[in-house]
Scaffold this active site. Structure first.
Site, PDB file in Angstrom:
ATOM      1  CB  ALA A   7     -10.031  28.498  32.830  1.00 28.16           C
TER       2      ALA A   7
ATOM      3  CB  ILE B 182      -7.522  28.801  24.809  1.00 26.93           C
ATOM      4  CG1 ILE B 182      -6.941  28.747  23.591  1.00 26.93           C
ATOM      5  CG2 ILE B 182      -8.843  30.134  24.027  1.00 26.93           C
ATOM      6  CD1 ILE B 182      -7.181  27.913  22.102  1.00 26.93           C
TER       7      ILE B 182
ATOM      8  CG  ASN C 205      -1.607  23.538  34.012  1.00 23.53           C
ATOM      9  OD1 ASN C 205      -1.994  23.844  35.284  1.00 23.53           O
ATOM     10  ND2 ASN C 205      -1.571  23.255  32.821  1.00 23.53           N
TER      11      ASN C 205
ATOM     12  NE  ARG D  80     -12.253  22.275  20.373  1.00 22.04           N
ATOM     13  CZ  ARG D  80     -10.948  21.848  21.294  1.00 22.04           C
ATOM     14  NH1 ARG D  80     -10.468  20.507  20.992  1.00 22.04           N
ATOM     15  NH2 ARG D  80      -9.994  22.784  20.829  1.00 22.04           N
TER      16      ARG D  80
ATOM     17  CB  CYS E 275      -0.261  -8.094  14.643  1.00 22.79           C
ATOM     18  SG  CYS E 275      -0.440  -7.480  13.314  1.00 22.79           S
TER      19      CYS E 275
END
Ligand SMILES: [Zn+2]
Lengths: 649, 320
Positions: free
Chosen positions: A22, A25, A53, A119, A170
């Protein structure tokens, strides 16, 4: 034509959708679904709302900061569509309650997620439940939407996902050449050393320790001596890490044969005695209960986070921030870890990275830029999310109509390609080599009220799946694990679990559960759908359980990495230093490839790190590009090439 | 602009987008003034996007009362009946929009924008008209062009699951990044009237069929004196007849404007929310590009059709 003119509502009516995420997108998607006529929407998100947000997650307001995204999003949408049903879950999609049976109730699943792990998890559950998945991701002006329908199109994991960006140790400890190397050093080595768990070994410690003992003091330079003045301590640390350690490194002539020699920096060279004594105006610092608001910038009167500070300013910030940690936040020292929302932590990391960059002739960066790099902050705008959400709904309606031939994966581009800003591509068929979707998922029929975990581990995981060091998980709960790095408590818990009946485990295994079994050494992981069965034929089914959907081919295919391990590896894969914090991380990386049909398609990647698309090149400096994915340090690729990877603490 | 810094509040709120377009663009956005007229679904999406982006002010124009139709693709109209009684769409939407970002001033302009004087448009940097008639698009575009100040002008139309954006930035100077270098660019735009007057036979060969279909319906509504979207399937025969006339007059084959496409555009619902989100998103990005002077803007039409999923840029009259 009929399908196109048909009112979409007929396909949507009575259909149940699951949204995962939520966020950026998700807010756009929930709004567009509601306006489009969807009436039964379930939404899972474990996050709470943050200030950063609010510029795009438009269902949220300042007053909602700290509240559940899923719940606030629901309430906001019900204000303009009160008659529809939205069911929020403030929970992790990986929680065991969201099992195959849960997924089976939906006609389509829509992802608006921010990480690879979730996902993949949703992809596997959708495959197991045979529910179509519409997947999405954005970054900046770029975005993509893909459709995954079992047996018809490729699954989310058919395309291999590139490993996170790694840096040789390194490079970080001795020979940085980019600003990001300085950030990794400041954040993962210096910061941890100063404020984290002192018992955690890291390379800075090893080196400093060696150096100190050779010059006669054996104590840890990072430990503040009893009665040591805080200013004195700060200058001692400064001189050690920016001066002495660089001198030590310079003594190894071999290293600098083909490199620019760094310049040691000492406090006395940068700050005049008077200046270095001058305290920041601590009385000016806002008195606040919130430790995250303590700021060296405020006490030194530096206001603009976009400004690139001079070496002198960085040095003053470094000393002031160190002092503030020890004076205002003393009780936290010793167990802090870097947090991008911790102002003082960002300040000291920025300053330390810049001082180190000065030493090595690397351009300095502002706090704003440094914060983005250190925090893996994604680039996000509302417009791309809105476009992607619109495309998701269009694909979702096609899926609900079962209009298979119209499925498209769509790329949202920053610069047009063949006149197109939105570029649809026909989806690919499932990959025959995909271990996730190429075989029917494993199914284990077992009496979950009688069989013990030991039976599953011995008879199935070891005997049938051929795993030697298995790990058994149910959702996020670890049930069993082997390895020589486990502590005694865990060993005791795991061995107790082995003798428990499946349905009585701490995270009970019952019909409908999906177990994840992994063998890190073999880089093999698979899911087993559990089906409860009361009785087994003692003669024909002597194991008392039946595994189906497994073929030997799968074993060999997925064993390809096992020979690469030389027995010394502590983990089979590079582990991200931190998971990405905010929003939609994954994006297309836009490598154009020619394919079977002669059509061009863009290969989607989970990370923008490995391949640089033309869109991105034009958008950001190459230097910044590789920062967006989690940073991992690859140990010892220069000094001792044993391929050993390690997670820096 | 130099020396003016974003406030702490702005930096925190806009953090993620500043990482996309930079502080300078954010400063320019915060000083820009936008007029949006015709609050259909696409315009609503656009308003949300630019208010979130942090423009200086947005003026809304739509005197329609709140009806069932106005609600279809509009998430700014709350369903609690009391609040909307006796108010116009613009008034209700401005109340909701203000909540999205307290740093943006949202106001209402009443009356018919196309009848306003030229001076009226001088106070805006960007003018967006949504679902306007052919005549009204022309009038507003001409008035904007009479000003010495460069006002960015956009039209947006949605019909069924298709959308169109027209862009007129007159002479637009901007920068773009190519690899690591910043390039200075300048492009010239034709007006709306100049663009649609180009004989169809001299247009690029593989031009989107949507361009022609949109012109046919727009013309039909103009000659019939209809408002945007008032054409229905009952008018199909007359629309096809006009299509044939226009194709003959322009010496192009009728197959450039298929029956099926025209049928879809007039038969379908006037708004399809996913397409509103897509067109409103693309338009939002274009306006941000125009204000910030960063990145290649669309020149000068953009089409999206949900049926094939393509979002295509068409350059009509590339050398005005
Ligand atoms: Zn697959």
């Amino acid at each position: 034509m009929a399908a196109a003119t048909q009112h979409p509502f007929s396909a949507i009516k009575g259909k149940k959708v699951l949204m995962v995420g939520a966020g950026g997108i998700g807010c756009e998607l929930l709004k567009t679904l509601a306006l489009s006529g969807f009436q039964d929407i379930h939404i899972i998100d474990m996050d709470t709302i943050e200030v950063s947000n609010l510029n795009r997650q438009f269902l949220f307001r300042q007053t909602h900061v700290g509240q559940s995204k899923a719940k606030v999003a629901r309430d906001a949408v019900l204000r303009f569509r009160p008659q529809i049903s939205i069911t929020p879950y403030h929970a992790n999609v990986k929680d065991p309650e969201f099992n195959v049976d849960f997924f089976k109730q939906f006609h389509v699943v829509l992802n608006g997620l921010d990480n690879l792990d979730a996902r993949r998890h949703v992809n596997r559950l959708c495959l197991a439940a045979d529910v179509p998945l519409v997947e999405s991701g954005t970054t900046g002006f770029l975005g993509q939407v893909t459709v995954h329908v079992k047996g018809k199109t490729e699954c989310y994991e058919c395309q291999p996902k590139p490993a996170p960006k790694t840096y040789p140790v390194c490079t970080i400890t001795s020979t940085p050449s980019k600003f990001v190397h300085c950030i990794v050093w400041a954040k993962d080595l210096l910061f941890s050393k100063l404020f984290g768990d002192k018992n955690q070994e890291n390379d800075l410690n090893v080196r400093s320790g060696d150096a100190s003992s050779s010059s006669g003091h054996s104590e840890d330079v990072f430990v503040r001596k009893p009665e040591e003045d805080i200013d004195q301590y700060g200058r001692r640390v400064y001189d050690h890490v920016f001066g002495y350690n660089i001198e030590m490194a310079l003594s190894n002539e071999e290293t600098w044969r083909n490199r620019n020699r760094p310049r040691p920096i000492y406090v006395r060279d940068v700050l005049s005695a008077a200046l270095s004594q001058q305290n920041g105006d601590m009385e000016n610092t806002k008195i606040s209960d919130d430790p995250l608001s303590v700021s060296a910038m405020v006490s030194l009167g530096l206001k603009n986070p976009q400004e690139v500070w001079s070496l002198v300013e960085n040095s003053r910030i470094f000393l002031e921030a160190l002092k503030l940690f020890f004076s205002k936040r003393e009780q936290e020292v010793g167990n802090l870890s870097f947090d991008k929302d911790d102002q003082l932590a960002v300040e000291i990391v920025t300053a330390a990275a810049n001082i180190r960059a000065s030493s090595f002739g690397i351009p300095l960066h502002s706090l704003f830029e440094a914060k983005g790099i250190a925090g893996n902050i994604v680039h996000a705008v509302a417009t791309t999310n809105a476009i992607i959400a619109g495309l998701i709904v269009i694909e979702a309606i096609k899926v609900l109509r079962n209009d298979t031939s119209s499925y498209r994966m769509t790329y949202c581009l920053e610069h047009p390609s063949r006149k197109m800003l939105l570029m649809p591509v026909e989806p690919f068929e499932p990959s025959k080599n995909c271990y996730v979707c190429s075989e029917t998922p494993l199914l284990l029929e077992i009496n979950t009220q009688r069989s013990k975990l030991r039976d599953v581990v011995e008879k199935i995981v070891k005997a049938k799946l051929g795993m030697s060091l298995p790990l058994v998980m149910h959702g996020a709960a670890l049930l069993y694990e082997v390895g020589d790095d486990l502590d005694e408590i865990m060993v005791a818990i795991y061995s107790a679990n082995l003798d428990k009946v499946l349905s009585e485990l701490p995270s009970p295994i019952t019909g409908g559960t999906i177990l994840t079994v992994e063998d890190f050494q073999q880089e093999l992981s698979c899911n087993i759908n559990i089906k409860h069965r009361e009785e087994f034929d003692e003669e024909k089914e002597p194991d008392g359980m039946i595994l189906s959907g497994w073929t030997q081919a799968l074993t060999t295919e997925n064993n390809k990495n096992s020979s690469a391990g030389n027995g010394t590896s502590t983990s089979s894969q590079a582990v991200p230093i931190e998971t990405v914090v905010d929003d939609e991380l994954e994006i297309l990386s836009g490598e154009t490839a020619t394919l079977h049909s002669g059509k061009k398609r863009k290969i989607s990647d989970s990370s923008k790190a490995s391949n640089t698309s033309f869109e991105e090149k034009s958008k950001r400096k190459a230097d910044e590009l590789e920062l967006d994915s989690p940073i991992v340090v690859l140990e010892g690729s220069m000094e001792k090439d044993n391929g050993k990877k390690k997670r820096l603490q | 602009m130099k020396g003016e810094e974003l406030t702490e509040q702005e930096t925190a709120l806009y953090d993620r987008q500043i990482r996309v377009w930079g502080v300078d663009a954010q400063r320019r956005l915060s000083k820009s003034h936008i007029l949006v007229s015709g609050l259909r679904g696409t315009a609503i999406e656009f308003c949300k996007n630019i208010v979130l982006a942090g423009v200086g002010s947005v003026a809304l124009n739509d005197d329609r009362p709140v009806t069932e139709e106005a609600l279809t693709a509009n998430f700014l109209i709350p369903s609690d009946g009391e609040r909307v009684v006796g108010k116009s769409v613009a008034e209700i939407c401005s109340e909701s929009l203000k909540d999205f970002n307290p740093m943006v001033r949202v106001s209402v302009e009443k009356g018919d924008i196309s009848c306003q004087s030229v001076d009226f448009f001088d106070k805006f940097d960007v003018v967006v008209v949504c679902c306007y008639s052919l005549a009204a698009k022309r009038m507003v575009n001409e008035k904007c062009r009479k000003l010495s100040k460069h006002v960015a002008f956009y039209t947006v139309d949605c019909r069924d699951s298709c959308g169109e954006i027209f862009v007129d930035l007159r002479n637009h100077a901007y920068t773009k990044k190519k690899l690591d270098e910043t390039m200075e660019c300048q492009i010239h735009y034709p007006s709306f009237e100049e663009s649609i007057s180009v004989p169809w036979s001299s247009l690029p060969k593989r031009l989107s069929k949507l361009y022609f279909a949109m012109r046919v319906i727009e013309r039909f509504e103009d000659v019939e004196n209809r408002r945007h979207g008032e054409t229905t399937i009952a008018d199909l025969a007359d629309v096809l007849k006009l299509r044939t006339e226009l194709c003959q007059a322009n010496s192009v084959n009728e197959s450039q404007v298929p029956d099926s496409l025209l049928e879809r555009l007039i038969a379908g619902p006037s708004e399809f929310p996913p397409v509103c989100a897509i067109i409103g998103g693309i338009l939002g990005q274009e306006v941000i590009k125009a204000i910030s002077g960063k990145g290649d803007p669309i020149k000068n039409f953009f089409f999206f059709d949900a049926a094939d999923g393509k979002g295509v840029i068409e350059d009509i009259l590339s050398n005005p």
